[in-house]
Scaffold this motif. Structure first.
Motif, mmCIF file in Angstrom:
data_model
loop_
_atom_site.group_PDB
_atom_site.id
_atom_site.type_symbol
_atom_site.label_atom_id
_atom_site.label_comp_id
_atom_site.label_asym_id
_atom_site.label_seq_id
_atom_site.Cartn_x
_atom_site.Cartn_y
_atom_site.Cartn_z
ATOM 1 N N ILE A 159 48.376 87.002 23.155
ATOM 2 C CA ILE A 159 47.049 86.638 23.646
ATOM 3 C C ILE A 159 47.208 85.576 24.726
ATOM 4 O O ILE A 159 48.265 84.954 24.845
ATOM 5 C CB ILE A 159 46.132 86.116 22.512
ATOM 6 N N THR A 160 46.168 85.391 25.506
ATOM 7 C CA THR A 160 46.232 84.392 26.560
ATOM 8 C C THR A 160 46.145 82.993 25.967
ATOM 9 O O THR A 160 45.610 82.794 24.871
ATOM 10 C CB THR A 160 45.096 84.568 27.576
ATOM 11 N N ASN A 192 42.496 82.129 25.374
ATOM 12 C CA ASN A 192 41.932 82.642 24.128
ATOM 13 C C ASN A 192 42.449 81.873 22.919
ATOM 14 O O ASN A 192 41.704 81.630 21.969
ATOM 15 C CB ASN A 192 42.210 84.133 23.972
ATOM 16 N N LEU A 232 40.457 78.697 22.719
ATOM 17 C CA LEU A 232 39.138 78.939 22.128
ATOM 18 C C LEU A 232 39.237 79.069 20.614
ATOM 19 O O LEU A 232 38.373 78.553 19.879
ATOM 20 C CB LEU A 232 38.505 80.191 22.729
ATOM 21 N N VAL A 248 35.281 80.900 18.540
ATOM 22 C CA VAL A 248 35.282 82.361 18.506
ATOM 23 C C VAL A 248 34.461 82.819 17.310
ATOM 24 O O VAL A 248 34.292 82.088 16.344
ATOM 25 C CB VAL A 248 36.716 82.935 18.430
ATOM 26 N N THR A 302 46.092 89.666 14.525
ATOM 27 C CA THR A 302 46.312 88.418 15.256
ATOM 28 C C THR A 302 46.620 87.294 14.276
ATOM 29 O O THR A 302 47.566 86.520 14.466
ATOM 30 C CB THR A 302 45.074 88.053 16.103
#
Length: 76
Positions: free
Chosen positions: A27-28, A31, A34, A40, A47
């Motif tokens: 994932i970035t 993200n 966040l 989120v 994940t």
């Protein structure tokens, strides 16, 4: 929100960097940031599994319920 994300605590305990975790999970960094901030609405189990694998921890080490912040609870 009554669910607190303690990802930053586990990263510190494991002396791991967010950048390395993001790359491992796929994932970035934005993200992941966040997610760390609890901004989120949800997280996929795959994940969460990758995060736990990287940090060698249980999902309960990353998430905590705070009843004082539960919706409808006005006691603060």
């Amino acid at each position: 929100m009554a669910i607190l994300v303690r990802l930053d605590v586990m990263l510190a305990r494991r002396k791991a960097r967010s950048k390395d975790l993001a790359a491992f999970v796929g994932i970035t960094e934005a993200n992941l940031s966040l997610l760390k901030q609890g901004r989120v609405k949800g997280v996929r189990f795959d994940t969460l599994e990758k995060i736990c694998e990287f940090l060698e921890c249980q999902p309960g080490d990353l998430l905590e319920w705070d009843g004082r912040k539960a919706s409808g609870n006005n006691e603060e």
